[in-house]
Design an enzyme around this catalytic site. Sequence first.
Site, short mmCIF file in Angstrom:
data_model
loop_
_atom_site.label_atom_id
_atom_site.label_comp_id
_atom_site.label_asym_id
_atom_site.label_seq_id
_atom_site.Cartn_x
_atom_site.Cartn_y
_atom_site.Cartn_z
N THR A 123 5.91 46.94 33.58
CA THR A 123 5.14 45.84 34.17
C THR A 123 4.05 45.31 33.24
OG1 THR A 123 3.74 47.47 35.26
CG2 THR A 123 5.59 46.61 36.53
N GLU A 124 4.16 45.61 31.94
CA GLU A 124 3.11 45.22 31.00
C GLU A 124 2.85 43.72 31.01
OE1 GLU A 124 4.12 49.29 29.61
OE2 GLU A 124 5.15 47.63 30.59
N LEU A 125 3.90 42.90 31.03
CA LEU A 125 3.69 41.45 30.98
C LEU A 125 3.01 40.94 32.23
CD1 LEU A 125 5.45 41.71 28.43
CD2 LEU A 125 6.48 39.52 29.05
N ALA A 127 0.69 42.54 33.77
CA ALA A 127 -0.73 42.83 33.56
C ALA A 127 -1.33 42.00 32.44
CB ALA A 127 -0.91 44.32 33.25
N GLY A 128 -0.47 41.47 31.56
CA GLY A 128 -0.93 40.61 30.48
C GLY A 128 -1.23 41.34 29.19
#
Length: 243
Positions: A123-125, A127-128
């Site tokens: 889910t990194e993207l 969170a940015g």
Amino acid sequence: MIETSEQGDVAVLTMSRGPVNALDLELLTAFPGALSDVAGAAAVVLTGAGRCFSAGVDLKRIVDGGPSYVAEFLPALSTAMLALFDHPRPVVAAVNGHALAGGCVLAAACDVRVMSGGTIGVTELAAGVPFPTVPMEIMRHAAGSAVDRLVLTAEKLPREEAYRIGLVDELTDDLVPAALARANALAAAPAEVYALAKQQLRAPAHERIAARRERDDPGVAELWSASATQERLRGFLSRLAAR
């Protein structure tokens, strides 16, 4: 932070870091030593205490610690994941609950993933924040053709969908016995033969890491430390707290 127990010839490592086993500098720093301590075990099972395998990076620590913390944290993240990825003996992830972002990468660094509940995904993207080279290449190795979907959509997959796309190898409601059975089955191969097979299978990932790490990771660290990223993380954490 990482509790060790023995089940016959298998070492069971249990992450025990707060309610969701969030990845912080201290937990990640403990990984290489914990794996070194069980080097003589026939196989390793990695799981999490409580309701989560690992909910990923402790983003509050990233925000509170700022650039100086990031400068220590990101290398420790890559070192911990490589220690797991390169462990010569069989390693089975017993995914007992949510395995998200860095938690998903930890599971992907294992040879086999057995899952009993929760969701899994990178889910990194959402969170940015960008991927360092090592976690990205571990995901590419483990997820194959599904890696674009996982990375770019930042989906949290239910276990049935994760199994369907091959990210998870087995679904079970009897997690530890299933993981131990997988570990013991893998450990039946001669140790030196298994270790060489792992090295051969992981060679393309290591070649990509060697080719890109020095070039890409300084920019990754700069983005993690940027004020705009810190603001995005604060907003992300606020939205999570409001749910």
